[in-house]
Enzyme design. Structure first.
Site, PDB file in Angstrom:
ATOM      1  N   LYS A  37      49.099-105.924 -66.104  1.00  0.00           N
ATOM      2  CA  LYS A  37      50.529-106.077 -66.366  1.00  0.00           C
ATOM      3  C   LYS A  37      51.295-105.497 -65.175  1.00  0.00           C
ATOM      4  CE  LYS A  37      53.302-105.490 -70.543  1.00  0.00           C
ATOM      5  NZ  LYS A  37      53.975-106.781 -70.556  1.00  0.00           N
TER       6      LYS A  37
HETATM    7  C1  LIG Z   1      53.177-112.355 -70.196  1.00  0.00           C
HETATM    8  C2  LIG Z   1      52.783-111.692 -71.474  1.00  0.00           C
HETATM    9  N1  LIG Z   1      51.831-112.254 -72.214  1.00  0.00           N
HETATM   10  C3  LIG Z   1      51.445-111.714 -73.391  1.00  0.00           C
HETATM   11  C4  LIG Z   1      52.031-110.547 -73.856  1.00  0.00           C
HETATM   12  C5  LIG Z   1      51.573-109.962 -75.163  1.00  0.00           C
HETATM   13  O1  LIG Z   1      50.872-108.774 -74.963  1.00  0.00           O
HETATM   14  P1  LIG Z   1      50.872-107.625 -76.062  1.00  0.00           P
HETATM   15  O2  LIG Z   1      50.534-108.269 -77.339  1.00  0.00           O
HETATM   16  O3  LIG Z   1      49.837-106.681 -75.592  1.00  0.00           O
HETATM   17  O4  LIG Z   1      52.236-107.043 -76.069  1.00  0.00           O
HETATM   18  C6  LIG Z   1      53.042-109.933 -73.109  1.00  0.00           C
HETATM   19  C7  LIG Z   1      53.674-108.703 -73.575  1.00  0.00           C
HETATM   20  O5  LIG Z   1      53.425-107.643 -73.128  1.00  0.00           O
HETATM   21  C8  LIG Z   1      53.410-110.512 -71.882  1.00  0.00           C
HETATM   22  O6  LIG Z   1      54.366-109.951 -71.115  1.00  0.00           O
END
Ligand SMILES: Cc1ncc(COP(=O)(O)O)c(C=O)c1O
Length: 302
Positions: free
Chosen positions: A151
């Site tokens: 991330k």
């Molecule tokens: C691009 C993206 N995909 C998927 C997710 C979903 O991830 P999570 O369920 O860990 O929040 C997020 C959120 O953080 C995101 O920014």
């Protein structure tokens, strides 16, 4: 209620936590961020931090890739976060934003020979996609291929372009394709379809962020509804003909999708499986299901 931040190794009012303009991460996106939910349970008078450890584990892995040294263990990061939530004392749903970043006041594109720092702040935050059912469009901006599976702040630029493109076209959210044209994810969520009463979601080779909510939904569907999840490539046209579709994310929770590119999904209402999952998920994240309390860290002392 004032917000606080953990910044430069101490707790300070949020308004006092300021970054200098030469900070490396501001210029090059050299940072790893997380999003964590604190879900308020008024009956318990408690805020439950959902899957706290898993978020910091993902952050640690991201830091390893980005050569950001995080001088805290996962346990210490959890303790800092709990202390922050206690200091803020909110009695409503909150969102926590941890950031591990290249804090050096230095220019030049690189990862090496730069100081790092860690911060986290809390703020009240209700619904991310402020609709009961989202109208989505396939973005002309694709999910970049072969990027690190982390991330990383700098990686979000295509997501931001996609989101604004969708909003300007009158939709609520964008769905991005992989570079080879398969469904990847929303701008801030993973995506699931219901096809033949099974869940179908892109597989790890479809280049999305491996979501913690995605993992939660796969487990809840299996354990609570006996529904299996198939992870595979999904073609764009399958989205238009799916029985149901929903998005998952820490911020967005489970958001039903009613329409994609003006194609109505199912009958345009919240699908049966989607609705059942939403109900289960809402109880689980608020600490109301004893079976899943191991995912919920209570922030307030009792
Ligand atoms: C691009 C993206 N995909 C998927 C997710 C979903 O991830 P999570 O369920 O860990 O929040 C997020 C959120 O953080 C995101 O920014």
């Amino acid at each position: 209620m004032p917000s606080y931040a953990f910044f430069h190794k101490q707790f300070v009012p949020l308004a006092e936590a300021k970054i200098e303009i030469m900070t490396h991460a501001l210029h090059y996106g050299t940072a790893i961020f997380e999003g964590i939910r604190g879900n308020w349970n008024s009956e318990h008078q408690q805020t439950y931090l959902f899957r706290l450890k898993e978020h910091y584990k993902r952050m640690k892995n991201g830091c390893q890739v980005m050569k950001i040294s995080l001088p805290y263990t996962i346990e210490e990061l959890c303790q800092i976060t709990i202390e922050l939530v206690r200091r803020c004392g909110f009695e409503e749903d909150i969102y926590l934003r941890p950031l591990a970043y290249k804090s050096a006041k230095a220019l030049g594109v690189r990862l090496h020979d730069l100081e790092d720092d860690f911060l986290v702040f809390a703020m009240p935050w209700g619904r991310y996609l402020d609709v009961d059912k989202a109208r989505c469009s396939i973005s002309s901006w694709r999910r970049p291929a072969e990027t690190p599976r982390a991330k990383i702040s700098g990686l979000y630029i295509n997501n931001a372009l996609a989101k604004t493109e969708a909003i300007e076209k009158g939709f609520d959210e964008a769905i991005m394709l992989t570079s080879d044209g398969h469904i990847s994810e929303g701008s801030g969520e993973n995506i699931f379809l219901v096809i033949d009463d099974k869940l179908v979601t892109p597989a790890s080779y479809d280049n999305f962020l491996m979501g913690i909510t995605r993992n939660t939904v796969i487990k809840l569907a299996q354990n609570e509804l006996g529904i299996e999840t198939i992870e595979r490539h999904i073609d764009r046209s399958e989205l238009y003909t799916a029985e149901e579709c929903f998005l998952t994310g820490t911020a967005a929770h489970i958001t039903p999708v009613a329409e994609v590119d003006h194609y109505t999904i199912g009958n345009g209402e919240i699908g049966e499986i989607t609705g059942r999952l939403q109900k289960i998920y809402t109880e689980v994240i608020r600490g109301n299901n004893p079976k899943y309390l191991h995912w919920c860290t209570p922030a307030y002392k009792k």
